[in-house]
Design an enzyme around this catalytic site. Structure first.
Site, PDB file in Angstrom:
ATOM      1  N   GLY A   1       0.758  -1.246   0.000  1.00  8.63           N
ATOM      2  CA  GLY A   1       0.000   0.000   0.000  1.00  8.63           C
ATOM      3  C   GLY A   1       0.788   1.295   0.000  1.00  8.63           C
ATOM      4  O   GLY A   1       0.319   2.298  -0.517  1.00  8.63           O
TER       5      GLY A   1
ATOM      6  N   GLU B   1       3.902   3.949   6.324  1.00  8.51           N
ATOM      7  CA  GLU B   1       2.693   3.141   6.168  1.00  8.51           C
ATOM      8  C   GLU B   1       1.639   3.950   5.400  1.00  8.51           C
ATOM      9  O   GLU B   1       1.593   5.181   5.528  1.00  8.51           O
ATOM     10  CB  GLU B   1       2.208   2.759   7.575  1.00  8.51           C
ATOM     11  CG  GLU B   1       0.849   2.122   7.689  1.00  8.51           C
ATOM     12  CD  GLU B   1       0.769   0.701   7.177  1.00  8.51           C
ATOM     13  OE1 GLU B   1       1.126   0.493   6.006  1.00  8.51           O
ATOM     14  OE2 GLU B   1       0.320  -0.188   7.927  1.00  8.51           O
ATOM     15  N   ASP B   2       0.808   3.276   4.635  1.00  6.22           N
ATOM     16  CA  ASP B   2      -0.247   3.986   3.905  1.00  6.22           C
ATOM     17  C   ASP B   2      -1.349   4.477   4.842  1.00  6.22           C
ATOM     18  O   ASP B   2      -1.743   5.631   4.819  1.00  6.22           O
ATOM     19  CB  ASP B   2      -0.832   3.097   2.788  1.00  6.22           C
ATOM     20  CG  ASP B   2      -1.244   1.705   3.278  1.00  6.22           C
ATOM     21  OD1 ASP B   2      -1.088   1.401   4.487  1.00  6.22           O
ATOM     22  OD2 ASP B   2      -1.724   0.907   2.454  1.00  6.22           O
TER      23      ASP B   2
ATOM     24  N   ASP C   1      -5.103   1.811  10.862  1.00 11.80           N
ATOM     25  CA  ASP C   1      -6.508   1.538  11.124  1.00 11.80           C
ATOM     26  C   ASP C   1      -6.632   1.110  12.594  1.00 11.80           C
ATOM     27  O   ASP C   1      -6.662   1.949  13.489  1.00 11.80           O
ATOM     28  CB  ASP C   1      -6.923   0.453  10.120  1.00 11.80           C
ATOM     29  CG  ASP C   1      -8.394   0.117  10.141  1.00 11.80           C
ATOM     30  OD1 ASP C   1      -9.191   0.964  10.560  1.00 11.80           O
ATOM     31  OD2 ASP C   1      -8.749  -1.001   9.740  1.00 11.80           O
TER      32      ASP C   1
ATOM     33  N   THR D   1      -0.965  -3.616  12.961  1.00 11.14           N
ATOM     34  CA  THR D   1       0.153  -3.831  12.027  1.00 11.14           C
ATOM     35  C   THR D   1       1.339  -2.955  12.416  1.00 11.14           C
ATOM     36  O   THR D   1       2.471  -3.437  12.568  1.00 11.14           O
ATOM     37  CB  THR D   1      -0.283  -3.500  10.581  1.00 11.14           C
ATOM     38  OG1 THR D   1      -1.463  -4.229  10.288  1.00 11.14           O
ATOM     39  CG2 THR D   1       0.806  -3.860   9.585  1.00 11.14           C
TER      40      THR D   1
ATOM     41  N   LYS E   1      -7.199   6.351  10.743  1.00 11.62           N
ATOM     42  CA  LYS E   1      -8.630   6.297  11.095  1.00 11.62           C
ATOM     43  C   LYS E   1      -8.704   6.214  12.616  1.00 11.62           C
ATOM     44  O   LYS E   1      -8.752   5.113  13.184  1.00 11.62           O
ATOM     45  CB  LYS E   1      -9.265   5.027  10.514  1.00 11.62           C
ATOM     46  CG  LYS E   1      -9.472   5.033   9.022  1.00 11.62           C
ATOM     47  CD  LYS E   1     -10.238   3.766   8.646  1.00 11.62           C
ATOM     48  CE  LYS E   1     -10.146   3.474   7.186  1.00 11.62           C
ATOM     49  NZ  LYS E   1     -10.678   2.147   6.852  1.00 11.62           N
TER      50      LYS E   1
ATOM     51  N   ASP F   1      -5.544  -0.452  -2.127  1.00 10.12           N
ATOM     52  CA  ASP F   1      -6.320  -1.324  -3.030  1.00 10.12           C
ATOM     53  C   ASP F   1      -7.625  -1.808  -2.418  1.00 10.12           C
ATOM     54  O   ASP F   1      -7.855  -1.715  -1.210  1.00 10.12           O
ATOM     55  CB  ASP F   1      -5.493  -2.563  -3.374  1.00 10.12           C
ATOM     56  CG  ASP F   1      -5.461  -3.560  -2.207  1.00 10.12           C
ATOM     57  OD1 ASP F   1      -5.198  -3.130  -1.070  1.00 10.12           O
ATOM     58  OD2 ASP F   1      -5.734  -4.754  -2.431  1.00 10.12           O
TER      59      ASP F   1
HETATM   60  P1  5GP Z   1      -4.274  -2.099  10.980  1.00 11.27           P
HETATM   61  O1  5GP Z   1      -3.352  -3.182  11.392  1.00 11.27           O
HETATM   62  O2  5GP Z   1      -3.858  -0.717  11.404  1.00 11.27           O
HETATM   63  O3  5GP Z   1      -5.703  -2.392  11.373  1.00 11.27           O
HETATM   64  O4  5GP Z   1      -4.348  -2.181   9.419  1.00 11.27           O
HETATM   65  C1  5GP Z   1      -3.586  -1.486   8.569  1.00 11.27           C
HETATM   66  C2  5GP Z   1      -3.722  -2.047   7.178  1.00 11.27           C
HETATM   67  O5  5GP Z   1      -5.092  -2.402   6.849  1.00 11.27           O
HETATM   68  C3  5GP Z   1      -3.349  -0.986   6.168  1.00 11.27           C
HETATM   69  O6  5GP Z   1      -1.986  -0.975   5.925  1.00 11.27           O
HETATM   70  C4  5GP Z   1      -4.154  -1.433   4.955  1.00 11.27           C
HETATM   71  O7  5GP Z   1      -3.469  -2.451   4.258  1.00 11.27           O
HETATM   72  C5  5GP Z   1      -5.412  -2.026   5.527  1.00 11.27           C
HETATM   73  N1  5GP Z   1      -6.490  -1.019   5.554  1.00 11.27           N
HETATM   74  C6  5GP Z   1      -7.066  -0.464   6.636  1.00 11.27           C
HETATM   75  N2  5GP Z   1      -8.015   0.416   6.283  1.00 11.27           N
HETATM   76  C7  5GP Z   1      -8.026   0.427   4.933  1.00 11.27           C
HETATM   77  C8  5GP Z   1      -8.790   1.162   3.958  1.00 11.27           C
HETATM   78  O8  5GP Z   1      -9.662   1.991   4.244  1.00 11.27           O
HETATM   79  N3  5GP Z   1      -8.484   0.897   2.653  1.00 11.27           N
HETATM   80  C9  5GP Z   1      -7.547  -0.004   2.265  1.00 11.27           C
HETATM   81  N4  5GP Z   1      -7.352  -0.164   0.958  1.00 11.27           N
HETATM   82  N5  5GP Z   1      -6.814  -0.708   3.157  1.00 11.27           N
HETATM   83  C10 5GP Z   1      -7.047  -0.484   4.469  1.00 11.27           C
END
Ligand code: 5GP
Length: 190
Positions: free
Chosen positions: A46, A101-102, A105, A109, A133, A161
């Site tokens: 991402g 990181e993109d 959430d 991760t 977020k 994506d």
């Molecule tokens: P976390 O571990 O913070 O919950 O997840 C992070 C990862 O979830 C991001 O790097 C991404 O790959 C995916 N992700 C979370 N929210 C989104 C979103 O709104 N769109 C997309 N495309 N990926 C997301």
């Protein structure tokens, strides 16, 4: 006209560039002040579009590498698991690491990757995320340089994506049918 499936453009191309330039200035200031051998590490897939723009807005000598992980943030695995799919190609010991990181959430991760990299004894470890977020956060993670908060909507484009598609969109858009993003909660970090 937005791409099919995209119901709203959340961050247009021009605004993305403004955010990235401002991040670049902030990061430049930080490393000019603090020095160190800077290695910018992008989390694949991402972050690759953001990384490409970000490094060109940093006016400080740097190197680039990537890390690919899989996340398992299914509700049945409450703590989240991260496994490395592709590791950084070099030692990070003694280097100034900027982890990119993109989108953050739940935070699992980022938390796991930060812990993993800290064990490798970098001189410093800073983090940069293009999007966050906050309403979805389950664990507290430090984001030293960050672009923009967004609401709990599933976004695509600018490297992000849905089922490997939409990464080429030059803007950040909301994908209508996916709602709050639940379909991607299981076993994915792309
Ligand atoms: P976390 O571990 O913070 O919950 O997840 C992070 C990862 O979830 C991001 O790097 C991404 O790959 C995916 N992700 C979370 N929210 C989104 C979103 O709104 N769109 C997309 N495309 N990926 C997301």
């Amino acid at each position: 006209m937005p791409e099919k499936g995209i119901t709203k453009i959340l961050i247009p191309e021009q605004e993305i560039q403004t955010i990235v330039k401002s991040l670049g200035r902030e990061i430049t200031r930080h490393y000019r002040k603090n020095g160190g051998e800077l290695l910018v590490v992008g989390l694949l897939k991402g972050s690759f579009v953001f990384m490409a723009d970000l490094i060109r807005s940093i006016e400080y000598p740097l190197m680039v590498d990537f890390l690919a992980v899989s996340s398992y943030t299914d509700a049945t695995v409450s703590s989240g698991e991260v496994t490395i799919k592709m590791d950084i190609g070099e030692s990070i010991q003694g280097k100034s690491i900027l982890l990119v990181e993109d989108i953050v959430d739940t935070g699992y991760t980022f938390q796991k990757v930060i812990r993993l990299l800290e064990k490798r004894q970098p001189a410093s470890l800073k983090t940069c995320a293009f999007l966050s977020k906050p309403s979805r956060r389950e664990v507290d993670v430090p984001i030293d340089f960050f672009g923009r908060d967004i609401p709990d909507e599933f976004v695509c484009g600018y490297g992000l994506d849905y089922a490997q598609k939409y990464r080429n969109l030059p803007y950040i858009g909301v994908l209508g049918a996916v709602g709050s993003g639940k379909p991607l909660r299981v076993a994915t970090h792309e």
